[in-house]
Scaffold this motif. Structure first.
Motif, PDB file in Angstrom:
ATOM      1  N   LYS A 435       7.058   3.711  12.723  1.00  0.00           N
ATOM      2  CA  LYS A 435       7.120   2.484  11.930  1.00  0.00           C
ATOM      3  C   LYS A 435       8.371   2.413  11.052  1.00  0.00           C
ATOM      4  N   VAL A 436       9.254   3.388  11.190  1.00  0.00           N
ATOM      5  CA  VAL A 436      10.521   3.375  10.460  1.00  0.00           C
ATOM      6  C   VAL A 436      11.667   3.276  11.479  1.00  0.00           C
ATOM      7  N   LYS A 437      12.240   2.103  11.581  1.00  0.00           N
ATOM      8  CA  LYS A 437      13.370   1.870  12.505  1.00  0.00           C
ATOM      9  C   LYS A 437      13.032   2.271  13.936  1.00  0.00           C
ATOM     10  N   GLY A 438      11.770   2.090  14.318  1.00  0.00           N
ATOM     11  CA  GLY A 438      11.376   2.400  15.685  1.00  0.00           C
ATOM     12  C   GLY A 438      11.519   3.858  16.058  1.00  0.00           C
ATOM     13  N   GLY A 439      11.428   4.739  15.067  1.00  0.00           N
ATOM     14  CA  GLY A 439      11.528   6.175  15.340  1.00  0.00           C
ATOM     15  C   GLY A 439      12.946   6.693  15.402  1.00  0.00           C
ATOM     16  N   ARG A 440      13.899   5.936  14.896  1.00  0.00           N
ATOM     17  CA  ARG A 440      15.308   6.311  15.006  1.00  0.00           C
ATOM     18  C   ARG A 440      15.870   6.931  13.723  1.00  0.00           C
ATOM     19  N   MET A 441      14.968   7.355  12.806  1.00  0.00           N
ATOM     20  CA  MET A 441      15.456   7.948  11.552  1.00  0.00           C
ATOM     21  C   MET A 441      14.717   9.220  11.148  1.00  0.00           C
ATOM     22  N   GLY A 442      13.695   9.619  11.884  1.00  0.00           N
ATOM     23  CA  GLY A 442      12.889  10.763  11.490  1.00  0.00           C
ATOM     24  C   GLY A 442      11.595  10.310  10.850  1.00  0.00           C
ATOM     25  N   ALA A 443      10.961  11.193  10.082  1.00  0.00           N
ATOM     26  CA  ALA A 443       9.647  10.916   9.505  1.00  0.00           C
ATOM     27  C   ALA A 443       9.772  10.656   8.003  1.00  0.00           C
ATOM     28  N   VAL A 444       9.338   9.480   7.551  1.00  0.00           N
ATOM     29  CA  VAL A 444       9.327   9.206   6.121  1.00  0.00           C
ATOM     30  C   VAL A 444       8.233  10.070   5.483  1.00  0.00           C
ATOM     31  N   MET A 447       3.493   7.406   3.820  1.00  0.00           N
ATOM     32  CA  MET A 447       3.234   6.094   4.418  1.00  0.00           C
ATOM     33  C   MET A 447       1.793   5.703   4.099  1.00  0.00           C
ATOM     34  N   HIS A 448       1.594   4.504   3.606  1.00  0.00           N
ATOM     35  CA  HIS A 448       0.239   4.025   3.357  1.00  0.00           C
ATOM     36  C   HIS A 448      -0.464   3.749   4.687  1.00  0.00           C
ATOM     37  N   PRO A 449      -1.792   3.848   4.706  1.00  0.00           N
ATOM     38  CA  PRO A 449      -2.518   3.586   5.964  1.00  0.00           C
ATOM     39  C   PRO A 449      -2.391   2.154   6.451  1.00  0.00           C
ATOM     40  N   ASN A 450      -1.868   1.242   5.618  1.00  0.00           N
ATOM     41  CA  ASN A 450      -1.632  -0.135   6.080  1.00  0.00           C
ATOM     42  C   ASN A 450      -0.271  -0.301   6.753  1.00  0.00           C
ATOM     43  N   GLY A 451       0.464   0.817   6.899  1.00  0.00           N
ATOM     44  CA  GLY A 451       1.745   0.768   7.593  1.00  0.00           C
ATOM     45  C   GLY A 451       2.935   0.488   6.715  1.00  0.00           C
ATOM     46  N   LYS A 452       2.727   0.476   5.394  1.00  0.00           N
ATOM     47  CA  LYS A 452       3.839   0.271   4.467  1.00  0.00           C
ATOM     48  C   LYS A 452       4.264   1.600   3.868  1.00  0.00           C
ATOM     49  N   VAL A 453       5.569   1.769   3.692  1.00  0.00           N
ATOM     50  CA  VAL A 453       6.098   3.008   3.126  1.00  0.00           C
ATOM     51  C   VAL A 453       5.548   3.204   1.716  1.00  0.00           C
ATOM     52  N   ASP A 454       5.181   4.435   1.399  1.00  0.00           N
ATOM     53  CA  ASP A 454       4.687   4.788   0.065  1.00  0.00           C
ATOM     54  C   ASP A 454       5.863   4.754  -0.910  1.00  0.00           C
ATOM     55  N   GLU A 455       5.858   3.796  -1.796  1.00  0.00           N
ATOM     56  CA  GLU A 455       6.952   3.612  -2.756  1.00  0.00           C
ATOM     57  C   GLU A 455       6.627   4.218  -4.120  1.00  0.00           C
ATOM     58  N   THR A 456       5.668   5.140  -4.163  1.00  0.00           N
ATOM     59  CA  THR A 456       5.239   5.734  -5.426  1.00  0.00           C
ATOM     60  C   THR A 456       6.402   6.306  -6.218  1.00  0.00           C
ATOM     61  N   CYS A 457       7.307   6.967  -5.526  1.00  0.00           N
ATOM     62  CA  CYS A 457       8.437   7.620  -6.204  1.00  0.00           C
ATOM     63  C   CYS A 457       9.594   7.734  -5.222  1.00  0.00           C
ATOM     64  N   MET A 458      10.690   8.236  -5.718  1.00  0.00           N
ATOM     65  CA  MET A 458      11.882   8.408  -4.883  1.00  0.00           C
ATOM     66  C   MET A 458      11.573   9.228  -3.633  1.00  0.00           C
ATOM     67  N   GLN A 459      10.871  10.352  -3.802  1.00  0.00           N
ATOM     68  CA  GLN A 459      10.687  11.266  -2.683  1.00  0.00           C
ATOM     69  C   GLN A 459       9.641  10.785  -1.683  1.00  0.00           C
ATOM     70  N   SER A 460       8.653  10.045  -2.130  1.00  0.00           N
ATOM     71  CA  SER A 460       7.641   9.558  -1.186  1.00  0.00           C
ATOM     72  C   SER A 460       8.243   8.589  -0.178  1.00  0.00           C
TER      73      SER A 460
END
Length: 570
Positions: A435-444, A447-460
């Motif tokens: 779900k991040v650039k179609g798999g072209r950047m590695g693993a974030v 990630m929230h279970p709704n498919g949105k990146v966890d923006e809790t902090c810089m590192q998440s």
């Protein structure tokens, strides 16, 4: 370290240059001989071969210091008692058997046993090195030479016995990164150490010996920690240091001062896991004996973090682990999983070294903690980030199976059912990777279970290059090679390919989804060698499941004192 071979005269540089010009063709041939089995392996993707070798740039570009030294294992046993009293400090170093809870030192005997009750108070500065332990069938060193488990997979780890027996490998330091100037940062070495184990095993064992000595050291100087603004002890007895220092390495440890790392929950389990992985891979029994007191102390130190006596450690509501801006509450997938893995590794190592009482203690805790971990974190498809009630407690953490990675790398029984391992990795692959650039950047990282990146902090919200390689290695060990190479390829595409962001030979710690970076030229991406390790496990690790050490630990009906002599289990 070159002075060991060339001396310290003005002619040393001339002699070095002469030898390089004279022998470079043979050196090139030896390099090709080393690389060809991988480069000619048609089953491996071309990008992987390219990246695997190129990530090794950090071993020389990472501020490396490599010096000659006396044999560290000998020093740990035979050095004279010393006292070190820096100004305004309390420094204690001991290489004796320890009971961390009672803050006592147990004297080491000259035969093959030690008495865990024969202790004395620890009320003054002391440096005590344990003596060489002999056995009925000869010394540990002598036995190690003939042990079949010391024969390693020829395409992966270099056989230690092919080295010069008079060369201990020296002492080695490398920086966390050129922006984070700390030597041998240990929570990061956890990922990078696969490269050293496979290519320079003597160096890797000596780094672990350095940290074993550090575990049993205390530096009482007061330090202000920047994140909370509180004061604490620079180095606490029983705690694995974050690093070996900056200005005076090996002597003034913990240059990191953002948080009090004596309260971190990942460093001690990572020490135990690295030690056991190296012990199982190399079959070096003397190494096991050398570091065992520190392994026990590191495990016993962690008991203070099991506050509800359920066998599991709990995080304390601040970023008390390698993700040092990502707050954790209660039981966490990352630290809790590392702790489960460490309990099993410590039990397995204890039974092999004959410390049956401690093996039994660790197995009891493991059997108690495992169902609690699963009950608190397993949600049917993956392990929640933590057991708290914050907005990110149900996040999908890419690194949630770090403990299982080391468990499988060491030939120990899986921490969880295969279904749960593969389901978790599939969730990470489908969400954190694809779900991040179609798999072209590695693993974030999150990630929230709704498919949105966890923006809790810089590192998440960051993509950590070394963590991505580690996740890929875990996938390989779980039989998910296709997903593993697709996951890791994202780091190549973003950092090394011609269409990427141009980070070749300066792979950063972290990428953002829009291609920015944090901390160029970083240690953790050496973890790509964890993938190679997973693909070519050494014979001793491959054969380990045939001898399930956990099954050999028989629990007594009553928790009495069993034999605690240090004997090698053949």
């Amino acid at each position: 370290r070159y002075t060991k071979f060339y001396g310290t005269s003005d002619r040393a540089a001339v002699d070095l240059a002469h030898d390089a010009l004279t022998h470079y063709k043979r050196w090139e041939e030896e390099i090709e001989k080393w690389q060809n089995p991988i480069l000619k392996d048609e089953k491996l993707p071309e990008w992987y071969k390219f990246t695997l070798f190129n990530e090794l740039y950090f071993l020389v570009a990472g501020g490396t210091i490599w010096i000659d030294s006396a044999l560290l294992s000998t020093n740990m046993r035979n050095s004279q008692d010393q006292v070190k009293e820096p100004e305004n400090a309390v420094v204690r170093i001991t290489e004796a058997k320890v009971d961390c809870r009672k803050r006592e030192v147990v004297e080491c005997t000259t035969d093959s046993t030690y008495d865990s009750t024969a202790s004395r108070g620890h009320n003054h500065l002391v440096e005590k090195h344990s003596r060489d332990i002999s056995h009925a069938n000869g010394s540990v060193n002598g036995h190690s030479k003939g042990n079949s488990t010391n024969t390693l997979h020829s395409s992966s780890i270099k056989n230690l016995q092919h080295d010069d027996d008079n060369d201990d490998g020296g002492r080695f330091l490398y920086l966390e990164g050129v922006e984070y100037v700390m030597w041998c940062t240990y929570d990061v070495h956890f990922y990078a150490s696969f490269a050293l184990l496979m290519l320079f095993p003597r160096i890797e064992l000596n780094i672990q010996r350095d940290f074993a000595q550090a575990v049993l050291c205390e530096d009482g100087r007061r330090v202000k920690f920047l994140a909370e603004g509180n004061w604490g002890t620079r180095k606490v007895f029983g705690a694995v240091p974050h690093d070996l220092g900056t200005h005076d390495p090996w002597h003034e440890m913990n240059a990191y001062n953002i948080h009090d790392t004596s309260k971190w929950k990942d460093l001690n389990p990572k020490f135990v896991l690295q030690v056991y992985r190296d012990f199982s891979a190399t079959g070096d029994l003397q190494f096991g004996v050398d570091v065992w007191p520190a392994v026990r102390a590191a495990m016993e130190y962690m008991e203070q973090f099991d506050r509800d006596a359920d066998g599991l450690i709990e995080n304390d509501g601040f970023p008390d682990q390698t993700y040092d801006t990502w707050t954790v509450h209660g039981v966490s997938a990352y630290c809790g999983g590392l702790w489960l893995a460490a309990l099993q590794a410590a039990a397995a190592m204890a039974i092999q070294l004959g410390d049956r009482d401690f093996a039994e203690t660790c197995k009891r805790k493991f059997l108690k903690a495992k169902p609690v971990f699963e009950q608190k974190l397993w949600n049917g498809s993956y392990f929640n980030y933590d057991s708290g009630s914050s907005g990110n407690s149900k996040s999908i953490q890419a690194d949630q199976l770090a403990g299982q990675w080391y468990t499988a790398s060491s030939g120990l029984p899986s921490l969880f059912d295969d279904f749960k391992i593969k389901s978790s990795l599939r969730k990470v692959y489908d969400f954190n990777v694809m779900k991040v650039k179609g798999g072209r950047m590695g693993a974030v990282n999150g990630m929230h279970p709704n498919g949105k990146v966890d923006e809790t902090c810089m590192q998440s919200r960051e993509i950590w290059t070394g963590v991505t390689y580690g996740v890929a290695a875990t996938m390989i060990l779980a039989g998910m090679e296709e997903e593993a190479f697709k996951t890791a390829e994202g780091i190549f595409l973003a950092g090394w390919s011609e269409d990427g962001y141009g980070y070749w030979f300066q792979t950063p710690e972290a990428l953002t989804i829009d291609g920015h970076y944090r901390s160029l030229i970083y240690m953790r991406p050496l973890s790509i060698w964890g993938m190679q390790y997973a693909l070519t496990l050494p014979k001793a690790v491959l054969e380990a499941p045939k001898i399930n050490f956990m099954d050999r630990i028989h629990l007594s009906p009553v928790n009495g004192h069993n034999e605690t002599g240090l004997h090698i289990v053949y």
